[in-house]
Enzyme design. Structure first.
Site, PDB file in Angstrom:
ATOM      1  N   GLY A  17       2.664   3.679   1.426  1.00  0.00           N
ATOM      2  CA  GLY A  17       3.265   3.902   2.733  1.00  0.00           C
ATOM      3  C   GLY A  17       3.769   5.310   2.941  1.00  0.00           C
ATOM      4  N   ASP A  47       4.445  -4.502  -7.291  1.00  0.00           N
ATOM      5  CA  ASP A  47       3.797  -3.300  -6.746  1.00  0.00           C
ATOM      6  C   ASP A  47       4.358  -2.026  -7.361  1.00  0.00           C
ATOM      7  OD1 ASP A  47       5.995  -4.391  -4.952  1.00  0.00           O
ATOM      8  OD2 ASP A  47       5.914  -2.334  -4.218  1.00  0.00           O
ATOM      9  N   GLY A  87       0.812  -1.210   0.000  1.00  0.00           N
ATOM     10  CA  GLY A  87       0.000   0.000   0.000  1.00  0.00           C
ATOM     11  C   GLY A  87       0.845   1.261   0.000  1.00  0.00           C
ATOM     12  N   ARG A 105      -1.657  -0.440  -9.751  1.00  0.00           N
ATOM     13  CA  ARG A 105      -0.501  -1.305 -10.003  1.00  0.00           C
ATOM     14  C   ARG A 105      -0.946  -2.753 -10.192  1.00  0.00           C
ATOM     15  NH1 ARG A 105       3.433   1.633  -6.757  1.00  0.00           N
ATOM     16  NH2 ARG A 105       2.504   3.643  -6.311  1.00  0.00           N
TER      17      ARG A 105
END
Length: 486
Positions: free
Chosen positions: A92, A252, A90, A183
């Protein structure tokens, strides 16, 4: 042209269920100051550049305040990092502020990178340092100048607030834009959690906003996956053709729109080394230059698994089976253009391979060689090119083959030269140039950032005032180390 305070922001990501994001507020920085401003992107967005230098704009771009219609959030995703699945990652240290339309009606999402903690920060602090922010600002715009799909950088804000990495550094926030930051890992997280409804919802979201032609196909989700395969093959071919190494091709960090995303330990090659590893954290060489095309396919296989609830395995495998051919066609076309070959010939692959083997053997500067090749003289001694090889005879053998190949071309030499100069950049963001700009900026001098940015917007032009940026790197450049913390 508008002031930033008059812009209207939406947040289309909020149309997705709460499982896709977490609401979050940026964390203020003390004493924010402008480090860099992308005036050309401002023009695209219809923003008056001078208004971004005003205190209210600096406050917004540093995360110290929000426009009244902004609804910031951090997106959730997962991903395979160095081949190992990590179940939750995620945003961050990135916060999605919202989206707006540019002067042509295209929608741009605005992110602040380095604006503080989010629920996905894990052990991080949510901040970015000036050093890495300068690198991303300059490289994303350098890639745009080269015509390679990428996220964009609008502005960079600095602060004296300390941020601790290997040593204490100062904080910075990057305002970066893209049509989407979705993504591969945005799909993976829901597949591995068994949340198949969310996979369909995300696919529908992408088709509606970014791939509308897929909705007209008999199998929209299969068409969507095929389009992602095609865009990925094209993107990586473009990286290879300019000698660009991403450094961390985790799933990612792979954009479903085929954008260059998340600039960390990237590097443009100086001396050509097919096995070059730009990331000193990549001890196994997983993301070496010559591995990038295959890694792209590996990552697409991970994404294909996440599409299994929507698309049959046979359809996914069919799309994946076309990747190598699509990549090869893109790459071969780009390399023929670099060599000035307008008429394809069955011997071109061998000619290109022979050149790259010779360059690899002698660590020939990739960018300088191809730029000089535009002045190749079939009847001359080509000493400027010969001198780039310790074994001149190796170049001479290839030059004889190249001379014979040029006989198949019908364009005048002057026309071929112009075409080659239009695709072989004179200027790239070499690591040592970025490092010089970083060192100056850490002393409060941001002029080199501005000069490099201006130069890299026009990498194919001569620009005599920036001639020094086109030189081969100094010896100390080999000592520069970049890693995942860069």
């Amino acid at each position: 042209m508008q002031a930033i305070s008059t812009l209207t922001f939406g947040q289309r990501f909020l149309a997705l269920p709460p499982a896709f994001y977490r609401r979050v507020q940026p964390q203020p920085l003390s004493q924010p100051h402008l480090v860099a401003l992308n005036a050309s992107l401002c023009e695209t967005l219809g923003i008056l550049p001078a208004t971004l230098e005003q205190p209210d704009a600096l406050a917004l771009l540093s995360g110290n305040r929000l426009a009244h219609d902004m609804q910031p959030l951090a997106a959730m995703y997962a991903g395979h990092q160095f081949g190992v699945y990590v179940p939750q990652l995620g945003d961050g240290r990135a916060i999605l502020l919202g989206d707006m339309l540019d002067t042509e009606g295209r929608c741009w999402e605005w992110q602040l990178k380095g604006a503080g903690l989010t629920p996905f920060s894990r052990m991080g602090d949510g901040r970015a340092v000036l050093r890495s922010t300068i690198r991303e600002y300059l490289c994303s715009e350098a890639m745009h100048g080269l015509g390679i799909p990428t996220t964009r950088a609008l502005a960079m804000i600095g602060s004296p607030d300390p941020v601790y990495r290997e040593r204490p550094e100062t904080a910075a926030v990057l305002t970066r834009l893209a049509e989407s930051f979705v993504r591969f890992g945005s799909f993976e997280v829901f597949y591995h959690r068994g949340q198949h409804d969310e996979i369909r919802i995300l696919a529908d979201f992408l088709i509606r906003h970014h791939f509308p032609a897929c909705a007209e196909q008999a199998q929209p989700y299969a068409a969507l996956f095929s389009e992602i395969v095609t865009r990925t093959a094209s993107l990586i071919a473009q990286w290879q053709a300019v000698g660009f190494c991403h450094g961390v091709m985790n799933t990612d960090n792979m954009s479903v729109l085929g954008l260059t995303l998340d600039y960390g330990p990237f590097g443009f090659m100086d001396g050509f080394n097919a096995a070059h590893v730009c990331n000193h954290s990549d001890h196994s060489g997983r993301y070496a230059y010559n591995q990038q095309p295959q890694v792209g396919l590996w990552n697409l296989h991970c994404l294909a698994s996440a599409f299994l609830p929507l698309v049959s395995e046979a359809q996914l495998l069919e799309a994946l089976s076309g990747y190598r051919e699509q990549y090869s066609q893109h790459w071969q076309g780009l390399m023929r253009n670099k060599l000035g070959l307008a008429v394809p010939d069955e011997g071109d692959d061998a000619l290109i391979e022979a050149l790259l083997l010779a360059m690899h053997a002698h660590q020939t500067d990739y960018t300088v060689f191809f730029r000089r090749l535009a002045d190749f003289d079939s009847a001359g001694d080509n000493h400027a090119l010969r001198d780039m090889f310790l074994d001149r005879s190796l170049f001479d053998d290839w030059a004889a083959r190249y001379t014979a190949r040029l006989q198949l071309e019908t364009r005048p030499a002057a026309e071929r030269r112009s075409a080659m100069l239009a695709v072989n950049p004179k200027y790239i963001l070499r690591n040592y140039l970025a490092e010089q700009a970083i060192q100056a900026a850490q002393q409060g001098d941001f002029s080199q950032i501005a000069s490099l940015h201006h130069c890299l917007q026009h990498p194919f032009d001569e620009q005599p005032q920036y001639q020094a940026y086109a030189a081969e790197p100094p010896a100390w450049a080999q000592e520069i180390s970049v890693s995942c913390s860069s």
